[in-house]
Design an enzyme around this catalytic site. Structure first.
Site, PDB file in Angstrom:
ATOM      1  N   GLU A 184      50.766  44.290  46.873  1.00  0.00           N
ATOM      2  CA  GLU A 184      50.221  44.843  45.489  1.00  0.00           C
ATOM      3  C   GLU A 184      51.434  44.829  44.435  1.00  0.00           C
ATOM      4  OE1 GLU A 184      47.263  44.668  44.646  1.00  0.00           O
ATOM      5  OE2 GLU A 184      45.830  44.993  46.268  1.00  0.00           O
ATOM      6  N   HIS A 193      48.963  39.928  45.836  1.00  0.00           N
ATOM      7  CA  HIS A 193      48.032  40.569  44.880  1.00  0.00           C
ATOM      8  C   HIS A 193      48.773  41.358  43.787  1.00  0.00           C
ATOM      9  CE1 HIS A 193      44.032  39.420  46.780  1.00  0.00           C
ATOM     10  NE2 HIS A 193      45.323  39.204  47.830  1.00  0.00           N
ATOM     11  N   GLU A 228      45.050  38.343  37.102  1.00  0.00           N
ATOM     12  CA  GLU A 228      45.653  38.538  38.385  1.00  0.00           C
ATOM     13  C   GLU A 228      45.723  36.998  38.943  1.00  0.00           C
ATOM     14  OE1 GLU A 228      43.552  41.052  41.376  1.00  0.00           O
ATOM     15  OE2 GLU A 228      45.109  40.675  42.819  1.00  0.00           O
ATOM     16  N   HIS A 265      42.789  35.544  44.942  1.00  0.00           N
ATOM     17  CA  HIS A 265      41.788  35.393  43.916  1.00  0.00           C
ATOM     18  C   HIS A 265      42.203  33.661  43.291  1.00  0.00           C
ATOM     19  CE1 HIS A 265      41.030  39.570  43.983  1.00  0.00           C
ATOM     20  NE2 HIS A 265      42.390  39.529  43.825  1.00  0.00           N
TER      21      HIS A 265
HETATM   22 ZN   LIG Z   1      44.012  41.186  44.495  1.00  0.00          ZN
END
Ligand SMILES: [Zn+2]
Length: 229
Positions: free
Chosen positions: A141, A79, A24, A10
């Site tokens: 993640e 992420h 995030e 992002h």
């Molecule tokens: Zn993400």
């Protein structure tokens, strides 16, 4: 030289997941930057490119295009999860084989070795970053931003460093990266010579001349702080 492409998920107008007062895009950039810094300061034979180094929007296509153009040996996409769960999981593209599988296993295990997260498993997904990259790739993640317990951990700078170091440990294993030698200093005592110190510290007189900017006669003096390794 091993070329590692690090992709902080992002950025800019795309915040990614948000929750518990954090975004995030900011956490992924902090983790990715730490991974880069640890790699470049502590290891030899590694080059790093990042898909972004600031809070800016970069499209998914631009990210994989950059990695492919650069000819990266590995792509690591970082992420933070959301959706009401807890812990760490990693993704590779479905039906990929070694070395992608081995690389992922090493990173996954190394992160959980250092970080207090529940192991949610080694998974596969048809994600753009994994599908459109020409080199082995992994997407991690790292906790759930919308779960208070995980978010609290992600607010800690030292916790983010541990996440980064876990990723680095996996990369070191995957690519057999060698640590940079750490400098050692010695205070010259009576009787020391550059030659005797090079023997003691297993370096060479030429290295010591260069490190300490010595003259042609290798002159040193008692009390001098000398780099010997
Ligand atoms: Zn993400």
């Amino acid at each position: 030289m091993v070329k590692i492409f690090i992709d902080p998920g992002h950025g800019g107008s795309d915040s990614g997941a948000t929750g518990n007062g954090i975004r995030e895009k900011n956490i992924t950039l902090q983790i990715a930057t730490r991974i880069k810094n640890i790699l470049l300061t502590e290891y030899n034979g590694v080059e790093v490119m990042m898909s972004r180094t600031t809070d800016e929007f970069v499209s998914l296509k631009d990210r994989t295009d950059a990695a492919n153009r650069w000819g990266a040996d590995y792509l690591l996409s970082v992420h933070i999860n959301a959706g009401g769960g807890t812990g760490f999981e990693s993704y590779i593209y479905p039906d990929t084989t070694a070395p992608t599988t081995t690389y992922r296993n090493n990173i996954h295990d190394a992160v959980l070795e250092l970080v207090d997260f529940r192991d949610r498993g080694k998974k596969t997904a048809n994600f753009h970053m994994l599908r459109e990259s020409n080199m082995p790739a992994v997407l991690t993640e790292n906790g759930f931003i919308d779960t208070a317990a995980d978010a609290d951990k992600l607010k800690s700078a030292s916790f983010l460093t541990s996440i980064a170091r876990g990723h680095v440990d996996g990369l070191v294993k995957n690519f057999n990266l060698k640590r940079k030698p750490t400098a050692v200093y010695h205070t010259v005592a009576p009787g020391d010579t550059v030659y005797s110190l090079s023997k003691t510290f297993k370096s060479t007189i030429n290295q010591m001349k260069k490190w300490n900017d010595l003259d042609k006669k290798y002159t040193i003096y008692v009390g001098q702080s000398l780099r010997v390794k």
